[in-house]
Design an enzyme around this catalytic site. Structure first.
Site, PDB file in Angstrom:
ATOM      1  N   CYS A 245      17.467  73.667  -2.449  1.00 41.41           N
ATOM      2  CA  CYS A 245      16.690  74.422  -3.696  1.00 41.41           C
ATOM      3  C   CYS A 245      17.010  73.573  -5.222  1.00 41.41           C
ATOM      4  O   CYS A 245      15.797  73.273  -5.563  1.00 41.41           O
ATOM      5  CB  CYS A 245      17.852  76.025  -3.842  1.00 41.41           C
ATOM      6  SG  CYS A 245      16.916  76.483  -5.477  1.00 41.41           S
TER       7      CYS A 245
ATOM      8  N   CYS B 188      21.719  59.939  -8.617  1.00 41.23           N
ATOM      9  CA  CYS B 188      20.533  61.089  -8.722  1.00 41.23           C
ATOM     10  C   CYS B 188      21.070  62.777  -9.550  1.00 41.23           C
ATOM     11  O   CYS B 188      21.996  61.872 -10.503  1.00 41.23           O
ATOM     12  CB  CYS B 188      20.774  61.307  -7.233  1.00 41.23           C
ATOM     13  SG  CYS B 188      21.824  62.147  -6.441  1.00 41.23           S
TER      14      CYS B 188
END
Length: 392
Positions: free
Chosen positions: A198, A349
């Site tokens: 998600c 990231c």
């Protein structure tokens, strides 16, 4: 479920549940069954938040909460149990407070832990129904297997971007017929990394509200025996197209739990089953080299020659960025020639998971020995170095 026929209500409770009692098919019998029931919600986030509010309001007598997370700012667009003042607090602690405000007549039990093969059977055994609101495959298989072994119905929901799905697994109808379970629908997990989380892929804020409320409805149907629970079918909802459909789910004769030749008799290592590293393995000597955000900033302040690689997707860079060359994870191996071998290279990231994966791929294929994972990713940079960087 304990004997519902002996359940009694105070005058305050009867007032609270008066609209239920007015439904001829529901009435006092249905409300007694709800009060007698014990429901375990695994996950108090996107799906758990709306589901729990309606189960509490409906009068489920005992609700168990399983979660180990703390509230983050990125939760607030969909996890409607929480507010801005709750950021940093335990999810289960906040959930218990909110649910008691919704309905002070119910009991709420908190299990602030990560559900695992070591504790799942002990946690689940005293509940009548399990509601799975988790967001990862290892825990979904764990919940399924534990429910089958303990003979508990499993009301499963999941969401992805604009799409949601729901089904009732391991349900036994009034004829004694047992329905399919999660392994009948998904015999094997997808390869690691194929389905983004998600956090990586995003989710429409209202979607978990829709699917979570449907889960609550199915839990109530399972408990009261009113209507036909969604067993033997998978309900699919697409918010973008506003379309729905049902897919038939049948029993698989090769199911290792309930097939013709069952071979799974105890809980297993579900991280390994899904091809993932366990939390313990992620911390052992095989973990990739890391650098904290403070250490990386010190390198920059000392004018060290460091290459920064960003392995996120282009749309994420539009939200927040701290510089660096953009090479998405799925292209990192093909672009290894753009990565220096003669100086420090920091890979980052959003949270540090994809960048760690990128480093492993580069190490395995090209023997890089100068790569460092930015621990905590851009989230840590925002929290500890520069709070002007948005968190998402």
């Amino acid at each position: 479920m304990r004997n519902w026929k002996n359940i009694e209500f105070s005058s305050e409770e009867l007032g609270h549940y008066s609209r239920h009692l007015s439904i001829p098919e529901f009435g006092l019998e249905g409300q007694k069954k709800l009060k007698a029931a014990r429901v375990l919600a695994v996950g108090t986030g996107g799906l758990g938040a709306p589901m729990l509010q309606y189960l509490a309001a409906a009068g489920v007598g005992t609700i168990g909460l399983v979660d180990f997370d703390k509230v983050e700012a990125s939760n607030l667009h969909r996890q409607v149990l929480f507010g801005a003042s709750d950021v940093g607090r335990s999810k289960v602690a906040v959930a218990k407070e909110r649910l008691r405000e919704i309905n002070p007549h119910i009991d709420i039990h908190v299990h602030e832990l990560r559900l695992s093969s070591e504790n799942a059977l002990e946690v689940i055994k005293d509940y009548d129904v399990v509601a799975d609101g988790t967001d990862n495959f290892p825990t979904r298989y764990l919940i399924n297997d534990a429910c089958v072994m303990l003979d508990k119905p499993n009301v499963h929901g999941s969401i992805f971007q604009f799409e949601g799905q729901i089904s009732v697994f391991n349900y036994v109808n009034d004829k004694g017929e047992r329905g399919p379970n999660y392994r009948d629908l998904f015999p094997e997990p997808p390869p690691p990394g194929l389905v983004p989380s998600c956090a990586e892929a995003g989710v429409l804020g209202v979607l978990p509200g829709i699917i979570g409320c449907l889960q609550a409805s199915e839990v109530i149907k399972v408990i009261t025996g009113i209507g036909r629970p969604l067993t033997g079918e998978l309900f699919l909802f697409d918010a973008q197209e506003f379309s729905t459909r049902k897919v038939k789910v049948t029993k698989n004769k090769d199911n290792p739990l309930t097939g013709e030749n069952p071979e799974l008799t105890e809980l297993i290592d579900y991280e390994a089953f899904c091809g993932l590293s366990s939390p313990e393995e992620e911390n052992n000597e095989s973990a990739v080299p890391e650098v904290t955000v403070q250490e990386y900033k010190a390198w920059l302040d000392a004018d060290e020659d460091v290459q920064l690689i960003d392995v996120r997707e282009p749309h994420e860079v539009e939200i927040a960025e701290i510089g660096g060359e953009l090479i998405p994870l799925d292209a990192i191996v093909d672009h290894a020639g753009e990565i220096s071998r003669d100086k420090k290279v920091v890979v980052h990231c959003r949270s540090g998971q994809r960048s760690a994966d990128a480093i492993r791929q580069l190490q395995q294929k090209y023997d890089f020995d100068n790569l460092y994972n930015l621990k905590g990713g851009i989230l840590a940079w925002s929290q500890e170095i520069d709070d002007s960087i948005p968190q998402y």
